[in-house]
Each structure stands twice: as C-alpha cells, then as structure tokens.
Design a protein around this motif. Structure first.
Motif, PDB file in Angstrom:
ATOM      1  N   UNK A 189       0.809  -1.219   0.000  1.00 17.80           N
ATOM      2  CA  UNK A 189       0.000   0.000   0.000  1.00 17.80           C
ATOM      3  C   UNK A 189       0.841   1.267   0.000  1.00 17.80           C
ATOM      4  N   UNK A 190       1.962   1.218   0.710  1.00 18.10           N
ATOM      5  CA  UNK A 190       2.771   2.406   0.958  1.00 18.10           C
ATOM      6  C   UNK A 190       3.395   2.921  -0.338  1.00 18.10           C
ATOM      7  N   UNK A 191       3.259   4.233  -0.538  1.00 15.08           N
ATOM      8  CA  UNK A 191       3.860   4.866  -1.704  1.00 15.08           C
ATOM      9  C   UNK A 191       3.002   6.006  -2.208  1.00 15.08           C
ATOM     10  N   UNK A 192       3.410   6.565  -3.310  1.00 11.81           N
ATOM     11  CA  UNK A 192       2.668   7.632  -3.969  1.00 11.81           C
ATOM     12  C   UNK A 192       2.127   7.079  -5.272  1.00 11.81           C
ATOM     13  N   UNK A 193       0.833   7.298  -5.492  1.00 17.18           N
ATOM     14  CA  UNK A 193       0.108   6.732  -6.632  1.00 17.18           C
ATOM     15  C   UNK A 193      -0.534   7.844  -7.441  1.00 17.18           C
ATOM     16  N   UNK A 194      -0.348   7.814  -8.746  1.00 12.04           N
ATOM     17  CA  UNK A 194      -0.923   8.826  -9.646  1.00 12.04           C
ATOM     18  C   UNK A 194      -1.912   8.156 -10.592  1.00 12.04           C
ATOM     19  N   UNK A 211      -2.808  -8.134  -1.039  1.00 10.44           N
ATOM     20  CA  UNK A 211      -2.925  -7.251  -2.195  1.00 10.44           C
ATOM     21  C   UNK A 211      -4.336  -6.708  -2.401  1.00 10.44           C
ATOM     22  N   UNK A 212      -5.230  -6.886  -1.427  1.00  9.38           N
ATOM     23  CA  UNK A 212      -6.615  -6.454  -1.616  1.00  9.38           C
ATOM     24  C   UNK A 212      -7.183  -5.830  -0.346  1.00  9.38           C
ATOM     25  N   UNK A 220       0.572  -7.835  -8.577  1.00  7.01           N
ATOM     26  CA  UNK A 220       1.565  -8.714  -7.960  1.00  7.01           C
ATOM     27  C   UNK A 220       2.929  -8.038  -7.844  1.00  7.01           C
ATOM     28  N   UNK A 221       3.280  -7.193  -8.830  1.00  9.92           N
ATOM     29  CA  UNK A 221       4.577  -6.515  -8.788  1.00  9.92           C
ATOM     30  C   UNK A 221       4.537  -5.224  -7.966  1.00  9.92           C
TER      31      UNK A 221
END
Length: 154
Positions: free
Chosen positions: A26-31, A104-105, A126-127
């Motif tokens: 989950x952790x991170x920055x998503x655009x 992942x969900x 998955x990646x």
C-alpha cells in the motif's frame, strides 16, 4: 571467511531480505492513469494518493483538481481493520473504513452521517506497481455511479 564474520553477514542479509519481501504494498505515492481507468469523473484525472505508515496506522492523503478546476485535499488516518475512522477535506464523506482482505486487496467503505455513500475494492498488482480501485458512489441526490480508477506507483 571465518565463521565469526560470516554469521553476522548472513544474519544481516536475511534481515534485509525479510524487510524487502514484507514491505507493505500500500505504501507509496500513486498517480491516476486516466488512459487505463473507466468511467473516470473529470475531478479524478489529476489525482495523487499518498499512503504512509504512521506508527501502527496508515495515513492516506488525496490531492487533485476538482470538476471546477479547484484544488482539493483530503486525509484519512486509521488501521485497515474495517472500522470507521474520520476523513477530513471531503464534504461528501465523514468516515472511511478499510478492511484488509489479503496482502494485495482491501475493501473500502465511505460514510456520510452514518450512511454508506461509497464502497470499493482496492487491488494491488503482484509486482506492486499498479493500484486498481473499483467502486460505487451515491451522491447527495441518490444517484449511483460506478467506475474503475487505475493508479501507477510513482
């Protein structure tokens, strides 16, 4: 290599490998990737979601440009335990709850005044490079909309 120096080196390598494989997807920055998204509202096309671990909780921050070309910002801090936690910055939502389904969900529920106004399923590839949110929202007039928003990890 002597056993005294080899054991600490192997222990350090093992600890690093465990940390890498157990990192929270989950952790991170998503655009937003508008080209891969479906039924994307105009105010979601320039949205960035930042997710960070804060102690034993997660902080989810959304920033973007709304349908009236004005910037928006909302924040949620809580656990992925299915319980409602307050959301600030969104006039249509008071609380949000995330429930961990698997690694992942996530299941997501948004409420306004105790009434469910949105539900979604968040799936990470998955990646770990893609975040796909498929959901349904109900506006203040009772109109339901649904769509799929795809985010790329930055």
């Amino acid at each position: 290599m002597k056993i005294r120096t080899m054991l600490p080196t192997l222990a350090a390598l093992f600890a690093t490998a465990v940390a890498c494989f157990s990192a929270d997807v989950n952790v991170g920055t998503w655009k937003v990737n508008a080209a891969k998204s479906k039924n994307l509202p105009s105010d979601d096309k320039n949205t960035t979601v930042a997710i960070a671990a804060t102690g034993d909780s997660m902080k989810v921050t959304m920033d973007g440009i709304d349908a009236k070309s004005k910037p928006f910002h909302d924040e949620w801090t809580g656990k992925f335990d299915g319980k409602d936690y307050p959301l600030t910055g969104d006039p249509d939502v008071d609380t949000r709850a995330y429930k961990q389904i698997n690694d992942h969900t996530l299941a997501l529920t948004e409420k306004k005044g105790g009434k469910i106004v949105g539900t979604a399923r968040v799936v990470y590839s998955a990646d770990g490079k893609t975040r796909t949110v498929t959901g349904t929202e109900t506006d203040a007039n009772g109109k339901k909309t649904s769509g799929t928003t795809v985010y790329d990890k930055q």
